[in-house]
Design a protein around this motif. Structure first.
Motif, PDB file in Angstrom:
ATOM      1  N   CYS A  74      -0.653 -15.716   7.305  1.00 48.73           N
ATOM      2  CA  CYS A  74      -0.779 -14.279   7.029  1.00 48.73           C
ATOM      3  C   CYS A  74      -0.736 -13.412   8.269  1.00 48.73           C
ATOM      4  CB  CYS A  74      -2.067 -14.012   6.257  1.00 48.73           C
ATOM      5  SG  CYS A  74      -3.579 -14.427   7.163  1.00 48.73           S
ATOM      6  N   GLY A  75      -0.936 -13.986   9.462  1.00 47.43           N
ATOM      7  CA  GLY A  75      -0.863 -13.184  10.685  1.00 47.43           C
ATOM      8  C   GLY A  75      -1.879 -12.065  10.698  1.00 47.43           C
ATOM      9  N   PRO A  79       1.632 -10.161   3.733  1.00 50.20           N
ATOM     10  CA  PRO A  79       1.370  -9.062   2.792  1.00 50.20           C
ATOM     11  C   PRO A  79       0.000  -9.097   2.114  1.00 50.20           C
ATOM     12  CG  PRO A  79       2.601 -10.752   1.657  1.00 50.20           C
ATOM     13  CD  PRO A  79       2.437 -11.240   3.091  1.00 50.20           C
ATOM     14  N   GLY A  80      -0.841 -10.094   2.395  1.00 51.47           N
ATOM     15  CA  GLY A  80      -2.038 -10.332   1.604  1.00 51.47           C
ATOM     16  C   GLY A  80      -3.038  -9.197   1.541  1.00 51.47           C
ATOM     17  N   MET A  81      -3.350  -8.575   2.675  1.00 53.15           N
ATOM     18  CA  MET A  81      -4.371  -7.524   2.663  1.00 53.15           C
ATOM     19  C   MET A  81      -3.943  -6.296   1.857  1.00 53.15           C
ATOM     20  SD  MET A  81      -7.352  -8.182   4.004  1.00 53.15           S
ATOM     21  CE  MET A  81      -8.079  -6.708   4.721  1.00 53.15           C
ATOM     22  N   LEU A  94      -6.289 -15.433   2.306  1.00 51.69           N
ATOM     23  CA  LEU A  94      -5.531 -15.183   3.529  1.00 51.69           C
ATOM     24  C   LEU A  94      -5.708 -16.393   4.434  1.00 51.69           C
ATOM     25  CD1 LEU A  94      -7.009 -11.710   3.511  1.00 51.69           C
ATOM     26  CD2 LEU A  94      -4.540 -11.943   3.806  1.00 51.69           C
ATOM     27  N   LEU A  95      -4.609 -17.098   4.708  1.00 46.42           N
ATOM     28  CA  LEU A  95      -4.653 -18.360   5.441  1.00 46.42           C
ATOM     29  C   LEU A  95      -3.857 -18.252   6.726  1.00 46.42           C
ATOM     30  CD1 LEU A  95      -5.311 -21.454   5.516  1.00 46.42           C
ATOM     31  CD2 LEU A  95      -3.170 -21.797   4.243  1.00 46.42           C
ATOM     32  N   ARG A 101      -7.228 -14.172  14.527  1.00 50.00           N
ATOM     33  CA  ARG A 101      -6.657 -13.362  13.453  1.00 50.00           C
ATOM     34  C   ARG A 101      -7.571 -13.382  12.226  1.00 50.00           C
ATOM     35  NH1 ARG A 101      -0.491 -15.726  13.721  1.00 50.00           N
ATOM     36  NH2 ARG A 101       0.214 -14.592  15.584  1.00 50.00           N
ATOM     37  N   ILE A 102      -8.051 -14.553  11.871  1.00 51.12           N
ATOM     38  CA  ILE A 102      -8.907 -14.664  10.699  1.00 51.12           C
ATOM     39  C   ILE A 102     -10.236 -13.948  10.927  1.00 51.12           C
ATOM     40  CG2 ILE A 102     -10.249 -16.310   9.326  1.00 51.12           C
ATOM     41  CD1 ILE A 102      -7.284 -16.065   8.539  1.00 51.12           C
ATOM     42  N   ASP A 103     -10.768 -14.017  12.143  1.00 48.89           N
ATOM     43  CA  ASP A 103     -12.000 -13.280  12.444  1.00 48.89           C
ATOM     44  C   ASP A 103     -11.793 -11.784  12.240  1.00 48.89           C
ATOM     45  OD1 ASP A 103     -13.326 -15.613  13.057  1.00 48.89           O
ATOM     46  OD2 ASP A 103     -13.145 -15.393  15.236  1.00 48.89           O
TER      47      ASP A 103
END
Length: 231
Positions: A74-75, A79-81, A94-95, A101-103
């Motif tokens: 997802c970077g 498009p997830g957010m 979101l992976l 990035r995940i933080d």
């Protein structure tokens, strides 16, 4: 940014009431981008068009509603957010393999109060070990070649579900070259649709692959092998 969204969202059938949340997410991303590499696109109007509206174009194209969806690679959250913001009926995972990035995405998720999104740090080929064929849809806007994306995404999709790959409009050769991999992984190309990003001259493409049979257990392979010997 607001003007671009106000013009573009109605074309996509998205309620303009989500604009404040989209603006807040984009603002948080641009602020964090000052200290870490999240995006090369920093002009607010371009962020609105090329990130937010581009992501939300999936809604009318694929009719996403009431689905359990995973955004693979997802970077910065696309498009997830934007999908999670615009469609509370979606359950969005979101992976991404990069912890920073995940933080950031977890901070944004909490700030926006998005109860329909979860942020997971991990590699897709490892995530598939415990989440195999659990999702109604997998989406990806990652830049990897389609055979690589398919091996990472299709094992996560349940039979009957879909993989949606966001690609450039000149990807015919890539799509044709991936058909063997798609079939091997239990899918088939269902449709390919080009779409204009509202308010721009940019044309992008979505490739939809329907999961028609279970993915053989040996896939996905280790990522080093996926890259070295793509299907």
């Amino acid at each position: 940014m607001r003007e671009t969204l106000e013009r573009g969202l109605p074309e996509l059938g998205v309620d303009p009431a989500v604009i404040p949340a989209l603006e807040r997410f984009a603002g948080m991303m641009l602020e964090r981008n000052k200290v870490m590499n999240l995006t090369a696109i920093t002009e607010p109007r371009d962020v609105a068009a090329l990130h937010l509206l581009d992501s939300l174009a999936l809604l009318p194209l694929a009719g996403l509603e009431h689905e359990r969806l995973v955004d693979v690679g997802c970077g910065a959250g696309f498009p997830g957010m934007p999908l999670a913001i615009a469609r509370p009926s979606l359950e969005v995972t979101l992976l991404d393999s990069q912890r920073k990035r995940i933080d950031f995405l977890e901070e944004a998720r909490e700030a926006l109060g998005l109860e329909n999104a979860v942020c997971v740090h991990g590699r897709a080929e490892e995530f598939a070990g415990e989440h195999r064929e659990r999702f109604d849809a997998a989406v990806s806007r990652a830049v990897a070649a389609l055979p690589v994306l398919c091996e990472l995404c299709l094992p996560l999709v349940k039979v009957g579900g879909r993989m949606l790959a966001m690609k450039s409009a000149n990807s015919e050769e890539e799509i044709n070259g991936a058909k063997g991999a798609v079939k091997l992984l239990g899918g088939r190309v269902e449709w390919v649709k080009d779409y204009p990003i509202p308010g721009t001259d940019v044309i992008h493409r979505v490739v939809c692959m329907r999961k028609v049979s279970a993915t053989p257990g040996k896939y996905p392979r280790r990522f080093a092998l996926i890259k070295k010997q793509p299907l």
